[in-house]
Design a protein around this motif. Structure first.
Motif, mmCIF file in Angstrom:
data_model
loop_
_atom_site.group_PDB
_atom_site.id
_atom_site.type_symbol
_atom_site.label_atom_id
_atom_site.label_comp_id
_atom_site.label_asym_id
_atom_site.label_seq_id
_atom_site.Cartn_x
_atom_site.Cartn_y
_atom_site.Cartn_z
ATOM 1 N N SER A 206 0.831 -1.209 0.000
ATOM 2 C CA SER A 206 0.000 0.000 0.000
ATOM 3 C C SER A 206 0.861 1.253 0.000
ATOM 4 N N ASP A 207 1.998 1.233 0.727
ATOM 5 C CA ASP A 207 2.923 2.368 0.697
ATOM 6 C C ASP A 207 3.419 2.616 -0.725
ATOM 7 N N ILE A 208 3.824 1.541 -1.391
ATOM 8 C CA ILE A 208 4.362 1.659 -2.744
ATOM 9 C C ILE A 208 3.304 2.209 -3.695
ATOM 10 N N ALA A 209 2.077 1.702 -3.576
ATOM 11 C CA ALA A 209 0.997 2.131 -4.468
ATOM 12 C C ALA A 209 0.648 3.597 -4.247
ATOM 13 N N VAL A 210 0.545 3.998 -2.987
ATOM 14 C CA VAL A 210 0.205 5.396 -2.686
ATOM 15 C C VAL A 210 1.316 6.327 -3.153
ATOM 16 N N PRO B 117 6.855 15.421 1.895
ATOM 17 C CA PRO B 117 7.223 14.036 1.570
ATOM 18 C C PRO B 117 8.084 13.962 0.316
ATOM 19 N N LEU B 118 9.400 13.891 0.495
ATOM 20 C CA LEU B 118 10.308 14.008 -0.640
ATOM 21 C C LEU B 118 10.164 12.858 -1.634
ATOM 22 N N ASN B 119 9.696 11.680 -1.175
ATOM 23 C CA ASN B 119 9.532 10.593 -2.146
ATOM 24 C C ASN B 119 8.331 10.817 -3.061
#
Length: 395
Positions: free
Chosen positions: A93-97, A132-134
């Motif tokens: 979910s982190d990757i998808a968001v 959020p730099l990413n």
């Protein structure tokens, strides 16, 4: 110097705890002659006497993203222990968001900031503050290449924000998938965090501690100090042992003294009085009404050397007699025994409380010394000057 600042938020009504500090820092920059253009990553653009605000080009997208992020956080299993050093995994979910933010939000900010740079052709540097730099991967590299202007990042939540820390359940996991080499330099609130940031890929790392604006955090006259001991803060997360040792246990033993807290989610504190939050001015009054004020720092910050938080400087600026839990590097800011008191156990806390509450002269001398130290070294005007010194190295 003229700075373009992308800041996490300018809206004091939203639950971003560092926003008051960013107001004070931007005000400090104005006071030393720096022109600031500020754009909020979350929420509305808010003008002030000290900066010119630019619009948030992704306001509704950011709001929708926050809802999606909060939903994904709710689905993540909680750690089995209350440990600030637990590994923070990168879930699907982190990757998808994150991918969604990079696809939908980053281009809006890239084009918006580029438009400002084309219009304002005398900007010295760009500063990202705790965004959020990413989510913005590629944006700083594009801006620095296209406009030959340095882009720096200030993370005000090191070490809790770093990948090897558990972080807060409500917070961004902003380093996973990020490229720190896009930035000319990283700045953080933590001296001990400098090496950690270099290990993550930062080309250069600097420290800029929190502070306090003495015009805002100025003592006020009160009819009497009718509170013996006060703690204000939110949440037991990563400091529950010290809340128990410095509040719950001593309050159960020193029943003749008036203990109070102002905050939420602090757990069962027994007979300790809970004060309502009415306004900032009321909070300042509570602090000035209290003979002792506690500074209970979360484990992540307390364990990594000189990882500053706002609270010690705010209390010091108000002339409070501060009693703190062990905090690595606190002597960088205040001299223990002279400008604040450190306690190492519940028994030690109780003994110091009893002594200080019976000795007005000793207690008042500590508060006076703490305020003098803030005025000498720890105002946000000092921090603004230090920030300009750091940025000047890259212009």
């Amino acid at each position: 110097m003229k700075l373009l600042v992308l800041v996490s938020s300018l809206d004091l009504s939203q639950p971003f705890s560092a926003t008051p500090a960013w107001w004070q820092l931007l005000k400090g920059l104005y006071e030393i002659g720096v022109e600031v253009i500020a754009a909020p990553y979350q929420g509305p653009a808010i003008d002030s006497l000290w900066w010119r605000a630019e619009a948030n080009p992704a306001r509704w997208q950011g709001k929708a993203f926050k809802s999606a992020r909060d939903f994904s956080r709710a689905l993540r299993p909680k750690p089995d222990v209350d440990d600030s050093t637990a590994s923070a995994g990168d879930s699907l979910s982190d990757i998808a968001v994150r991918a969604t933010a990079q696809k939908l939000i980053a281009p809006l900010w890239r084009d918006h900031l580029a438009g400002i740079l084309r219009r304002e052709d005398d900007i010295s540097a760009i500063l990202f503050i705790t965004v959020p730099l990413n989510h913005l991967r590629g944006v700083p590299g594009y801006l620095s290449r296209t406009f030959d202007v340095p882009v720096l990042f200030y993370d005000g939540d090191v070490p809790a924000s770093l990948p090897h820390m558990q972080g807060f359940a409500s917070g961004f996991r902003m380093y996973q998938g990020a490229d720190l080499s896009e930035y000319a330099a990283f700045i953080s609130n933590s001296r001990g965090g400098e090496d950690l940031l270099r290990q993550l890929g930062a080309a250069h790392a600097h420290t800029l501690w929190y502070g306090a604006d003495p015009d805002v955090f100025r003592p006020v006259a009160v009819p009497a100090q009718d509170i013996d001991l006060l703690f204000y803060g939110h949440g037991r997360e990563y400091r529950e042992d010290w809340i128990d040792s410095m509040i719950t246990a001593p309050a159960s033993q020193l029943r003749d003294y008036r203990f109070a807290v102002r905050g939420n989610n602090l757990g069962d504190l027994g007979a300790v009085k809970k004060l309502p939050y009415l306004s900032f001015s009321k909070l300042r009054e509570y602090i000035c009404r209290s003979k002792l004020n506690l500074c209970i720092t979360r484990g992540a910050h307390a364990s990594v050397y000189a990882s500053s938080s706002s609270r010690p400087f705010e209390l010091g600026a108000l002339g409070a007699c501060i009693v703190a839990n062990p905090y690595a590097g606190i002597e960088e800011w205040f001299e223990p025994k002279k400008e604040l008191i450190i306690v190492n156990s519940a028994d030690e806390a109780r003994d110091h409380y009893e002594f200080l509450l019976r000795n007005d002269t000793a207690r008042q001398a500590i508060g006076k010394a703490a305020r003098e130290r803030v005025l000498k070294q720890h105002t946000f005007r000092h921090r603004a000057s230090e920030l300009v010194g750091i940025i000047s190295q890259y212009i």
